[in-house]
Design a protein around this motif. Structure first.
Motif, PDB file in Angstrom:
ATOM      1  N   GLY A 137      16.460   2.340   7.347  1.00  0.00           N
ATOM      2  CA  GLY A 137      17.001   3.639   7.243  1.00  0.00           C
ATOM      3  C   GLY A 137      16.194   4.378   5.960  1.00  0.00           C
ATOM      4  N   GLY A 138      15.875   3.524   5.033  1.00  0.00           N
ATOM      5  CA  GLY A 138      15.099   3.957   3.810  1.00  0.00           C
ATOM      6  C   GLY A 138      13.600   4.648   4.399  1.00  0.00           C
ATOM      7  N   TYR A 139      13.094   3.867   5.228  1.00  0.00           N
ATOM      8  CA  TYR A 139      11.905   4.191   5.785  1.00  0.00           C
ATOM      9  C   TYR A 139      11.911   5.690   6.521  1.00  0.00           C
ATOM     10  CZ  TYR A 139       9.865  -0.435   4.913  1.00  0.00           C
ATOM     11  OH  TYR A 139       9.323  -1.379   4.451  1.00  0.00           O
ATOM     12  N   ILE A 140      13.164   5.964   7.225  1.00  0.00           N
ATOM     13  CA  ILE A 140      13.256   6.932   7.768  1.00  0.00           C
ATOM     14  C   ILE A 140      13.396   8.348   6.929  1.00  0.00           C
ATOM     15  CG2 ILE A 140      14.647   8.159   9.327  1.00  0.00           C
ATOM     16  CD1 ILE A 140      14.884   5.521  11.000  1.00  0.00           C
ATOM     17  N   ALA A 141      14.298   7.961   5.828  1.00  0.00           N
ATOM     18  CA  ALA A 141      14.687   8.903   4.992  1.00  0.00           C
ATOM     19  C   ALA A 141      13.482   9.236   3.945  1.00  0.00           C
ATOM     20  CB  ALA A 141      15.673   8.145   3.963  1.00  0.00           C
ATOM     21  N   GLY A 167       6.142   5.663   8.479  1.00  0.00           N
ATOM     22  CA  GLY A 167       6.250   5.670  10.012  1.00  0.00           C
ATOM     23  C   GLY A 167       6.017   4.271  10.868  1.00  0.00           C
ATOM     24  N   ILE A 168       4.506   3.915  10.544  1.00  0.00           N
ATOM     25  CA  ILE A 168       4.452   2.628  10.917  1.00  0.00           C
ATOM     26  C   ILE A 168       5.379   1.236  10.603  1.00  0.00           C
ATOM     27  CG2 ILE A 168       2.670   0.613  11.131  1.00  0.00           C
ATOM     28  CD1 ILE A 168       0.556   2.930  10.522  1.00  0.00           C
ATOM     29  N   ILE A 217       0.958  -1.186   0.094  1.00  0.00           N
ATOM     30  CA  ILE A 217      -0.085  -0.072   0.025  1.00  0.00           C
ATOM     31  C   ILE A 217       0.760   1.202  -0.006  1.00  0.00           C
ATOM     32  CG2 ILE A 217      -1.580   1.317   1.244  1.00  0.00           C
ATOM     33  CD1 ILE A 217      -2.707  -1.422   2.283  1.00  0.00           C
ATOM     34  N   ASN A 218       1.990   1.300   0.782  1.00  0.00           N
ATOM     35  CA  ASN A 218       2.985   2.250   0.736  1.00  0.00           C
ATOM     36  C   ASN A 218       3.584   2.834  -0.483  1.00  0.00           C
ATOM     37  OD1 ASN A 218       4.595   4.387   1.809  1.00  0.00           O
ATOM     38  ND2 ASN A 218       6.317   3.057   2.278  1.00  0.00           N
ATOM     39  N   GLY A 219       3.788   1.384  -1.141  1.00  0.00           N
ATOM     40  CA  GLY A 219       4.345   1.530  -2.614  1.00  0.00           C
ATOM     41  C   GLY A 219       3.243   1.896  -3.659  1.00  0.00           C
ATOM     42  N   VAL A 220       2.168   1.609  -3.572  1.00  0.00           N
ATOM     43  CA  VAL A 220       1.139   2.303  -4.202  1.00  0.00           C
ATOM     44  C   VAL A 220       0.881   3.860  -4.154  1.00  0.00           C
ATOM     45  CG1 VAL A 220      -1.415   2.167  -4.860  1.00  0.00           C
ATOM     46  CG2 VAL A 220      -0.052   0.155  -4.724  1.00  0.00           C
ATOM     47  N   ALA A 221       0.772   4.144  -2.875  1.00  0.00           N
ATOM     48  CA  ALA A 221       0.729   5.477  -2.583  1.00  0.00           C
ATOM     49  C   ALA A 221       1.827   6.147  -2.959  1.00  0.00           C
ATOM     50  CB  ALA A 221       0.616   5.736  -1.195  1.00  0.00           C
ATOM     51  N   VAL A 257      -0.537   9.791   3.595  1.00  0.00           N
ATOM     52  CA  VAL A 257      -1.130   8.559   3.799  1.00  0.00           C
ATOM     53  C   VAL A 257       0.222   7.575   3.699  1.00  0.00           C
ATOM     54  CG1 VAL A 257      -1.993   6.316   2.699  1.00  0.00           C
ATOM     55  CG2 VAL A 257      -3.180   8.711   2.685  1.00  0.00           C
ATOM     56  N   SER A 258       1.386   7.966   2.615  1.00  0.00           N
ATOM     57  CA  SER A 258       2.522   7.179   2.513  1.00  0.00           C
ATOM     58  C   SER A 258       3.460   7.516   3.928  1.00  0.00           C
ATOM     59  CB  SER A 258       3.286   7.854   1.211  1.00  0.00           C
ATOM     60  OG  SER A 258       4.408   7.149   1.184  1.00  0.00           O
ATOM     61  N   THR A 259       3.438   8.835   4.229  1.00  0.00           N
ATOM     62  CA  THR A 259       4.271   9.417   5.422  1.00  0.00           C
ATOM     63  C   THR A 259       3.700   8.373   6.798  1.00  0.00           C
ATOM     64  OG1 THR A 259       4.508  11.372   4.450  1.00  0.00           O
ATOM     65  CG2 THR A 259       4.789  11.168   7.134  1.00  0.00           C
TER      66      THR A 259
END
Length: 184
Positions: free
Chosen positions: A79-83, A159-160, A10-14, A153-155
């Motif tokens: 680290g990618g999620y945080i960036a 974060g999750i 879902i994050n990728g689609v967003a 939504v992606s943010t």
């Protein structure tokens, strides 16, 4: 595991939708500025050069987090999620300001009537040009708002995902113990 995988998809689609909003917005702003420049130059002798400025690059505010989000979806690195989350938060702040400024500018643009767009004579060409500029402005604001929502939504999803523990596929740090531990 399955829940985390679904959230990652879902994050990728967003992120893909954020990227699309950025590309569409860049195209709309570039076309809007060129059309406004042509209209102003045909109506007056004033030579305007704001369309030569990289204002269309405003779409990169969505393109960069979109690309980072797509990469993070594939890589799944903390680290990618945080960036991605940092870039997304910066984008939310900047584009929120531009959305407010754009809405105010559209309100001002809607209230003025170009001098060549009057009911006297044949001025339908100038009126249609002014209407197309206004329509592109509305489209740009719509892309800013949609991009902002998809970025939000992606943010949240990033974060999750950044806070969830990663499931290791290999040996863990506890597997090298000489004897197994039992829970009480």
């Amino acid at each position: 595991m399955a829940e985390q995988s679904r959230m990652n998809i879902i994050n990728g689609v967003a992120s893909l939708l954020v990227l699309a909003c950025g590309v569409i917005m860049s195209s709309l702003i570039g076309a809007l500025l060129n059309k406004a420049k042509e209209l102003i130059q045909t109506q007056t002798d004033y030579n305007i050069s704001f369309s030569d400025q990289p204002v269309w690059a405003l779409g990169f505010a969505y393109i960069i987090p979109g690309v980072i989000g797509i990469i993070v979806t594939v890589v799944r690195a903390k680290g990618g999620y945080i960036a991605h989350m940092v870039f997304s938060i910066l984008t939310l702040l900047v584009m929120g300001i531009f959305a407010i400024v754009g809405i105010i500018a559209l309100g001002a643009l809607a209230s003025i009537n170009p001098p060549s767009c009057s009911t006297l004579g044949d001025s339908s060409a100038a009126c249609s040009e002014a209407e197309s500029i206004y329509g592109m402005g509305v489209g740009g604001i719509v892309m800013i708002v949609f991009g902002w929502i998809f970025t939000l939504v992606s943010t949240i999803l990033t974060g999750i995902l950044a806070c969830k523990p990663q499931i290791a596929s290999g040996p863990t740090q506890f597997s090298s113990q000489p004897y197994p531990t039992k829970p009480f």
